[in-house]
Write a protein that holds these residues in place. Structure first.
Motif, PDB file in Angstrom:
ATOM      1  N   UNK B  74       0.835  -1.205   0.000  1.00 37.18           N
ATOM      2  CA  UNK B  74       0.000   0.000   0.000  1.00 37.18           C
ATOM      3  C   UNK B  74       0.865   1.249   0.000  1.00 37.18           C
ATOM      4  N   UNK B  75       1.922   1.240   0.816  1.00 34.05           N
ATOM      5  CA  UNK B  75       2.799   2.407   0.920  1.00 34.05           C
ATOM      6  C   UNK B  75       3.439   2.724  -0.431  1.00 34.05           C
ATOM      7  N   UNK B  76       3.772   1.664  -1.203  1.00 35.25           N
ATOM      8  CA  UNK B  76       4.373   1.880  -2.529  1.00 35.25           C
ATOM      9  C   UNK B  76       3.380   2.611  -3.442  1.00 35.25           C
ATOM     10  N   UNK B  77       2.108   2.214  -3.383  1.00 33.85           N
ATOM     11  CA  UNK B  77       1.090   2.859  -4.212  1.00 33.85           C
ATOM     12  C   UNK B  77       0.797   4.274  -3.697  1.00 33.85           C
ATOM     13  N   UNK B  78       0.738   4.414  -2.365  1.00 37.34           N
ATOM     14  CA  UNK B  78       0.503   5.739  -1.764  1.00 37.34           C
ATOM     15  C   UNK B  78       1.562   6.740  -2.194  1.00 37.34           C
ATOM     16  N   UNK B  79       2.823   6.315  -2.165  1.00 39.67           N
ATOM     17  CA  UNK B  79       3.896   7.269  -2.446  1.00 39.67           C
ATOM     18  C   UNK B  79       3.832   7.707  -3.914  1.00 39.67           C
ATOM     19  N   UNK B  80       3.367   6.815  -4.792  1.00 37.93           N
ATOM     20  CA  UNK B  80       3.196   7.203  -6.197  1.00 37.93           C
ATOM     21  C   UNK B  80       2.055   8.218  -6.324  1.00 37.93           C
ATOM     22  N   UNK B  81       0.976   7.976  -5.553  1.00 42.33           N
ATOM     23  CA  UNK B  81      -0.179   8.879  -5.594  1.00 42.33           C
ATOM     24  C   UNK B  81       0.203  10.255  -5.054  1.00 42.33           C
ATOM     25  N   UNK B  82       1.166  10.286  -4.118  1.00 43.19           N
ATOM     26  CA  UNK B  82       1.563  11.539  -3.473  1.00 43.19           C
ATOM     27  C   UNK B  82       2.708  12.234  -4.209  1.00 43.19           C
ATOM     28  N   UNK B 139      -4.412  -0.937 -11.342  1.00 40.48           N
ATOM     29  CA  UNK B 139      -5.088  -0.999 -12.640  1.00 40.48           C
ATOM     30  C   UNK B 139      -5.526   0.401 -13.085  1.00 40.48           C
ATOM     31  N   UNK B 140      -5.962   1.220 -12.126  1.00 40.63           N
ATOM     32  CA  UNK B 140      -6.360   2.596 -12.430  1.00 40.63           C
ATOM     33  C   UNK B 140      -5.164   3.408 -12.924  1.00 40.63           C
ATOM     34  N   UNK B 141      -4.018   3.181 -12.302  1.00 43.56           N
ATOM     35  CA  UNK B 141      -2.798   3.887 -12.683  1.00 43.56           C
ATOM     36  C   UNK B 141      -2.350   3.458 -14.091  1.00 43.56           C
ATOM     37  N   UNK B 146      -2.167   4.728 -19.988  1.00 44.86           N
ATOM     38  CA  UNK B 146      -2.633   4.466 -21.356  1.00 44.86           C
ATOM     39  C   UNK B 146      -3.357   5.718 -21.881  1.00 44.86           C
ATOM     40  N   UNK B 147      -4.225   6.287 -21.034  1.00 45.88           N
ATOM     41  CA  UNK B 147      -5.024   7.454 -21.436  1.00 45.88           C
ATOM     42  C   UNK B 147      -4.155   8.652 -21.800  1.00 45.88           C
ATOM     43  N   UNK B 156      -4.883  -4.877 -23.644  1.00 44.40           N
ATOM     44  CA  UNK B 156      -5.911  -4.370 -22.725  1.00 44.40           C
ATOM     45  C   UNK B 156      -5.271  -3.953 -21.394  1.00 44.40           C
ATOM     46  N   UNK B 157      -5.625  -2.752 -20.867  1.00 47.51           N
ATOM     47  CA  UNK B 157      -5.015  -2.244 -19.640  1.00 47.51           C
ATOM     48  C   UNK B 157      -5.071  -3.204 -18.458  1.00 47.51           C
ATOM     49  N   UNK B 158      -6.184  -3.928 -18.294  1.00 46.61           N
ATOM     50  CA  UNK B 158      -6.238  -4.838 -17.140  1.00 46.61           C
ATOM     51  C   UNK B 158      -5.285  -6.023 -17.327  1.00 46.61           C
TER      52      UNK B 158
END
Lengths: 203, 203
Positions: B74-82, B139-141, B146-147, B156-158
């Motif tokens: 989670x922290x890895x994804x959080x730090x990318x979001x931040x 998957x959203x990232x 892609x977008x 396919x993104x997924x």
């Protein structure tokens, strides 16, 4: 009650392949070590003695399942090795990756079982030995593709081999036949990701 | 024999972290379901009653192990979001891939355990739910990358998401800390393979 004395019609008779399919499913579901011949008999609706009419031992079924997976994967490597002269190592490797995906999809339960084997018996050790030989042939093919200048040299070749087939093997964790992902698109997508990369770099 | 009456000195006293490390190792070696509190006590050289002085239950250890792995990921994804505004989704994704490899290497036994969880209890179901939420954010990232036109749109993104993190997760099958592969080289190699591709295409 006359019913009890009537001959039991409809008692299931199974061919070898059906017994093998159901055994592999059961091994994957509850673990090979956690599955007894009694469990398999129950799964097939047979008595514990009737199951031995179909198959000599649990280990016999494991060996047949592992051979099925290993024969498929060996054939994929063999066919690359037998490609017509002049075919580059790169082309052979790209073909092996795609064909391995095909084998994995076609023999998903047997390959799943193979990937979970840890060497707890002679049968498992023999399977691991065959698997190692296939891995060595794949690593040699990767090295040949690097040597001919077709693959990047800034990733160690043995690491390339592990990552490439690690990605292929990870399919067993989520791929399900009949699901939304077409096997051919899957095979092409994996080869495209691995060799061409996901990024659209502007020139 | 006076020895028998003497206070037992040197009886092992363990801190929570040591008990957790040894429990995770044992769960990975013989399976969580196949491990009893008695097995763990034996592993630690404690009596079956002394183990309960250290830890209330087996499930308590499982929950702590799964939280360790999930908190890291989670922290890895959080730090990318931040990441600072203006950072592209592509850059964020590439960073998450590399950081995930770091988490996996650093918390290898806990992540290995997480990847084997099948939802056999409330604790396992809660972990699978947290894992799914992380997968959805990844998957959203991927979709965002892609977008913005940074990633190829012919996969396919997924599927991209599954293959990318399938390759990362496959490390648990062979990576061993202290082995020949340096963690930083590993993280960079995976990102390079996935985003730039293995092939050296001539321009």
């Amino acid at each position: 009650m006359t019913e009890a004395a009537a001959p039991r019609r409809g008692r299931p008779g199974y061919d070898q392949q059906t017994v093998l399919r159901r055994a592999i499913e059961l091994f994957n579901r509850q673990g090979y070590d956690g599955t007894s011949m009694g469990d398999l008999a129950k799964e097939l609706g047979l008595t514990k003695s009737a199951i031995y009419h179909h198959v000599p031992s649990k280990e016999h079924l494991l060996a047949a399942a592992l051979d099925e997976a290993l024969d498929g994967l060996s054939a994929a490597v063999d066919s690359a090795a037998a490609a017509e002269p002049g075919t580059s190592a790169y082309e052979r490797l790209r073909t092996v990756v795609q064909e391995s995906v095909g084998i994995l999809v076609e023999h998903l339960p047997a390959v799943t079982l193979l990937l979970r084997v840890h060497g707890n018996s002679e049968v498992e050790l023999a399977a691991l030995k065959r698997r190692r030989r296939i891995d060595e042939r794949l690593a040699t093919l990767v090295q040949a593709a690097v040597d001919e200048g077709a693959l990047r040299a800034d990733i160690p070749p043995d690491l390339i081999s592990r990552l490439l087939f690690g990605m292929v093997n990870s399919l067993v964790e989520w791929y399900r036949p009949g699901g939304p992902v077409d096997p051919d698109i899957l095979a092409t997508s994996i080869a495209t990701l691995a060799f061409d990369g996901l990024a659209l770099h502007e020139g």
